[in-house]
Write an enzyme that holds these catalytic residues in place. Structure first.
Site: not given
Length: 487
Positions: A183, A259, A293, A390
């Site tokens: 996906k 991750e 990231c 973040e």
């Protein structure tokens, strides 16, 4: 303005890709270009029935093709042919990437597509070179460790680097003998669909790669909770990763590789090469508008060099300008959506209200589309939201230290532990502190993965479980069995 590519030449299907064919949908959700704010197409949302179909097609393809049990070198050759086609179709793939993502066409063409082809070739080479091993036993017995594919891997990739992330998942999974139901993000699906088509054209059996498009709550949950999925591999936010773990635990136990998010520190000592440090600090947060990231979003600098370094970095930040995503000379990248841009700005403003000083940036560019200025915030403490959250945008905090101990205290984050950067000419210090940094990857006098597929990547703490890239990613797609025979 000179364009490097004409987006009018692209075909944007409203379809999934299952069993080697497009499965059209009558209607779907809009896909928008972040550089213009305009809708460019639609994509469907795969429900539980569509995902179930994709899983069964994947399992049937494994059985009928003999992919898992064929001569491993045949898998290697097919993957190399696929990589060749990806390079041959680089222009189309880069266009499909750029039209709906934050990636300018020129960046995708010379970077993302090339890197993805290299990744697939890298993992292909493990197919006939890695296997089980003998175990040391006494003379009356024979022991060995066998390994085998899992079967069907459920993979979910993010929107920030669609081609590369698809390569991360598909390359090692296929080399290891698995099938995949993947996906991609519903915001950036088109390049992944075309990669799957190219795989079949390269001779990889139809049905081994199935692309089910949709959102997380519907399609993502259907994949991670499906009983026919043998392992899950996900790259994305920590919040989404936690939801995936919960869904897997609720619907059945299976292994996973996650991750997840990061809030990576970049620590600069007074003895560092400042020219190199400034370059790395810049490139640690500004590419793809900070939407990656491993972004070095927490800059931690020795007090005696802080003023000079901050001034030089702010000067570089102020020089960036946005440009059309298909321009021959690409500019600063857009934020993926206006919603994400507003989130970025809300954290920046909250950080300023809680004592932060905005040295540069701190606002949206005066330009069509979702573009945010590279931003540097000083005067923040450990509780400031610009430090704790973040942000996933072109925003870095700036803190100072006087001692190694203080530097390590600032570098430690209560939540994340994905990556860290360290800048010093003192080799002893570099080796000593690399052990103290709480991160799955430490870069010394450099920052970022670049084109390196050899070293694995993965986080500590809430930054993830398991590893992508490197030999570890191949082995993460195979499971082991211990066998002991009495002679």
């Amino acid at each position: 303005m000179t364009l490097a590519f004409d987006p009018e030449t692209l075909t944007l299907p409203c379809a999934h890709y299952i069993g080697g064919a497009y499965v059209p949908a009558a209607e779907g959700i809009a896909v928008t270009s972040p550089s213009t704010g305009m809708a460019v197409g639609e994509v469907p949302v795969a429900d539980a029935n569509t995902v179930d179909r994709a899983v069964h097609v994947a399992r049937d393809a494994l059985a009928s093709s003999g992919w898992a049990g064929c001569t491993p070198r045949d898998r290697l050759k097919a993957l190399h042919r696929w990589a060749d086609l990806i390079e041959a179709e680089a222009g189309t793939l880069a266009g499909l990437e750029a039209i709906c993502s934050s990636r300018p066409y020129a960046h995708a063409l010379i970077g993302d597509v090339t890197v993805t082809a290299e990744q697939i070739r890298f993992f292909a080479e493990f197919a006939d070179k890695e296997g089980g091993s003998l175990a040391p036993t006494n003379d009356s017995s024979f022991g060995y460790i066998d390994d085998a594919p899992y079967g069907v891997i459920g993979a979910i990739t993010p929107w920030n680097f669609p081609i590369s992330m698809a390569g991360w998942k598909l390359g090692p999974a296929l080399a290891a003998g698995n099938a995949v139901v993947l996906k991609p993000s519903e915001m950036t699906p088109y390049s992944t669909l075309y990669m799957a088509e190219l795989a079949v054209r390269a001779g990889i059996p139809a049905g081994l790669i199935n692309v089910a498009i949709g959102d997380g709550p519907t399609t993502g949950n259907a994949i991670t909770g499906h009983g026919g999925i043998d392992k899950v591999s996900f790259t994305g936010s920590t919040r989404a990763g936690a939801a995936i773990m919960e869904n897997i635990a609720r619907t059945g136990i299976k292994p996973m590789t996650l991750e997840l998010g990061g809030k990576s520190p970049m620590v600069v000592f007074a003895d560092a090469d400042l020219d190199l440090a400034v370059e790395c600090l810049d490139l640690g947060i500004t590419p793809n508008a900070g939407q990656f990231c491993v972004a070095g979003s927490r800059i931690i600098v020795a007090r005696e060099i802080a003023d000079e370094l901050a001034a030089r970095l702010a000067e570089r930040f102020r020089a960036y300008r946005p440009a059309d995503t298909f321009a021959a000379d690409p500019g600063f990248c857009p934020i993926i959506s206006d919603r994400q841009l507003q989130r970025i700005d809300s954290i920046v403003q909250a950080g300023a209200k809680q004592g932060g000083e905005i040295l540069c940036g701190g606002a949206q560019f005066d330009h069509p589309g979702s573009f945010y200025q590279p931003t540097l915030i000083a005067g923040v403490d450990a509780a400031n939201p610009a430090v704790t959250e973040e942000i996933f945008g072109p925003v870095a905090t700036f803190q100072t230290f006087e001692t190694e101990e203080e530097a390590m205290q600032l570098a430690a984050h209560p939540t994340y532990g994905l990556c860290a950067g360290l800048f010093t000419r003192d080799l002893s210090r570099a080796l000593r502190l690399s052990r103290k940094l709480e991160a799955g990857t430490v870069w010394i006098n450099r920052y970022g993965r670049s084109r390196d597929h050899i070293l694995p990547t993965g986080g500590w703490k809430a930054s993830g479980l398991g590893k992508d890239l490197g030999r570890e990613a191949y082995h993460a797609n195979r499971r082991t069995k211990s066998v002991l025979i009495d002679l």
